[in-house]
Design an enzyme around this catalytic site. Sequence first.
Site, short mmCIF file in Angstrom:
data_model
loop_
_atom_site.label_atom_id
_atom_site.label_comp_id
_atom_site.label_asym_id
_atom_site.label_seq_id
_atom_site.Cartn_x
_atom_site.Cartn_y
_atom_site.Cartn_z
N GLY A 171 0.83 -1.19 0.00
CA GLY A 171 0.00 0.00 0.00
C GLY A 171 0.86 1.24 0.00
N SER A 172 0.24 2.41 -0.02
CA SER A 172 0.95 3.69 0.10
C SER A 172 -0.03 4.82 -0.12
CB SER A 172 2.08 3.83 -0.93
OG SER A 172 3.09 2.87 -0.75
N ASN A 173 0.31 5.99 0.40
CA ASN A 173 -0.36 7.24 0.04
C ASN A 173 0.68 8.16 -0.56
OD1 ASN A 173 -2.77 6.45 1.60
ND2 ASN A 173 -1.53 6.92 3.39
N ASN A 185 -3.45 3.64 -3.95
CA ASN A 185 -3.44 2.26 -4.44
C ASN A 185 -4.70 1.79 -5.13
OD1 ASN A 185 -1.71 1.99 -1.53
ND2 ASN A 185 -0.67 1.55 -3.46
N ARG A 203 -9.50 4.16 2.31
CA ARG A 203 -8.27 4.95 2.40
C ARG A 203 -8.17 5.93 1.24
NH1 ARG A 203 -3.05 3.70 0.75
NH2 ARG A 203 -3.59 1.51 0.45
#
Length: 817
Positions: A224-226, A497, A526
């Site tokens: 994942g990531s932002n 993502n 998210r």
Amino acid sequence: MLRKLAVLALAPLFACGSTTATTTETDGSSSTGDSDTAGTTGEPAYRATIRRTSFGVAHVLADDLGSALFGQAYAFAQDHACTLADQIVKVRSERAKYFGRGSGDAHLTSDFAYQALEVGLRAQRMWDAAPAEVQTAIEGYAAGYNQYLRDTPPGELPSDCAGAPWVKEIEALDLVRYYVDLGLLGSGNQLVGYIGTAQPPGVPSRMPGGPLAGLGTLTSGGFGSNGWALGADKTASGGGIVVANPHFPWTGELKLWESHLTVPDELNIYGVGLMGVPGVLIGFNDELGWTHTFSAGTRFTFYKLTLDPNDPTAYLYDGTSRPMTAKTFEVEVAGEGKVSRTLWYSHYGPMLNVDPIGWSTDVALTYRDANIENPRLIEQFLGMDRAKSLDEFKQVYQTVQGIPWVNTMAADKHGDAWYADASATAQISDAAIAGWQAAIEDDFLTGLLYQQGGLVVLDGSDSTYEWQDSGDARAPGLVPFSGVPQLARRDFVFNANDSYWLANPAEPLEGFSPLHGSERAPQSPRTRINAMLLQNDPRFPVAGDDGKFSLTEVKAAIQGNHSLTADLVLDDLLQRCDAQHLIEVAGATVDLRTICELLGAWDRRFNPDSVGAVLFREYLAAYGADSVLDRGSLFNAPFDPEDPVHTPHTLKAPAEGQVDGALVALGEAVINLKTAGVPLSAPLKQLQRAPRGSVEIGVHGGFAKEGIANVVGYNAGLNSTLLPKVYRPETVDGTAGLTERGYVVNYGSSFVMAVEFGPDGPQGEAFLTYSQSEDPRSPHFRDQTELFSRKEWRPLLFREADIAADPNLHETVVEGG
């Protein structure tokens, strides 16, 4: 006061003892030490100064690129020599040689799979195609790593590999083997267990393959990531702001390592890179900054083969039987000698063994990999690092096309922001897309694997489904840069993502191949809260009345730990709890008054001291992962593609005369927490713990379902290291991963960075959540983990004056090669 120290006296601090390095300790003033070059003859090929500042950050200064990367590798090895050594053994197919067959022949299978992927041959091609400066960079990096090993007695290496026979000096080509493997992170790297065991029917030594359930994370790698890039219309300064928040493992080869490289008049780049990779993957220079998130697109396509009824090692292709190719490989196994295995290939690529599908007399699976030939990975990263404008940065993407599996968000000092999903993606015809989408409905296997995580299964017996070559991509059959989703804005672009579709909700990207990802599809909580934070939504007004972000405000937003899911359902839940205090759960009556009072007082965040966060997490444990995407067991209002950020919403009401499932779920949470011996009023930090050696540190952050930007959690399968990992005990039945040690954290927010481009250049703050060093002897083994647990950001020291003024500055001159 200045005092000169012998190198070995600093061995516990840096985990190094050099006979060819000069080390000085300063009290913040500038100094130069005398050089001890005992054991060397002639002029060294490389020379660099490593300046360690607070928290062990390595600032490397050198006169040329090769020396800078020599110094970077030396500093990296001080912190992570064992990690790279472990990976080199893997890509050399030598795990069984040193560690035996492994449980269930895992090491043997890995060795055969990496031989089948031909990483050695592909590494040689990558090397031959590399520009001279890329070869210089890799050679310098290999030399720096080797110099560290020469300077450090084997017994003084970290305990994970001290005295180990598999820790050896490496060649540049060994690094390139590893870079081939990193390029396959979203594809072949995840298929090792499926490739190395694939045997045709009738072979007496058929083996279990990779599990069908394990294919669900292949399109995302499980990562994942932002990533945020804000432009002038969204920042208080009028310059760009970049927020990096990659969610990666906290152990193993996929950790990130922080450094700053300076070659005067040529390179000045700060950020983090993957273990053993030269340059910076996520970071900034004087002109711009950027970050990445794992792409939701697919890096490969499966092909279902219709086998020749007379020969299971041949398949029908446009009505004609086509033989597979067999290759026999040999692996050395500790205590056994050489072991051989024959593996098979279609013209698409290696055959696969997927349990329980296997390889039958009727059907088999193979695949084609978009990153199997990517000779430009390092050229791409170094080109980005050296870009002197956003236009130059984009030009690297257009001309090199070496991005393997990530989205990119970038912003510059002029307030321009840019997004692209330039990941390697197969280009197939409209007819192939239509046929595949029809097969999702009509063919069991195609539909099943699509449901497993958007996996693409094409008909390998029909040439209609071959990849299409347009002649202007990095490799035949890929989408060229001109055809990938990208967007330039002056307000913001972001990704969390989900696909490229909502890089900015005001300008959805549509009309692309579904192999890039889905359009007009439900978004994760998210993604939704990322969008709401950036839009300064009334639910989360994090940018203040002016709607424009300062550096302070973006820091508070990305680490605010607001729970969107709680915001969407908690008011409804509390109203129903007020109306009905008692609920029957599994034959027992549960009084909900205390739990509802605690939830009513909760701040709806997953902060360290949040009381109620654990209760809400365990309440959500009753709902499936997909329940947060559309109307179903949790939400009443469905997803609306015309309002994707604000739907679905509203807690689902029970049908007339039916038991309220939401209250039952709440009662189950009470019972499960009491069974686990957890007080209902426990703050999050008491239960959510990140082990760093023998110390467990309470950390904040949430799980995916909770709708939090700052994700932490547990994932057992995201890396391939044989070094010690963090494992959690058996979980309590029915809980969201609760164990006797609480919620064990080994994954999530890693390098959290906020950098702003103002009138005085870039200024930023960050923390590396698992800390800079993997050596328990180092003072930088858990210091930043403790910062993260307290939400205490630290400054990024980019200017020379700030580096020189750091009270913990240590300088080391390293040379060799």
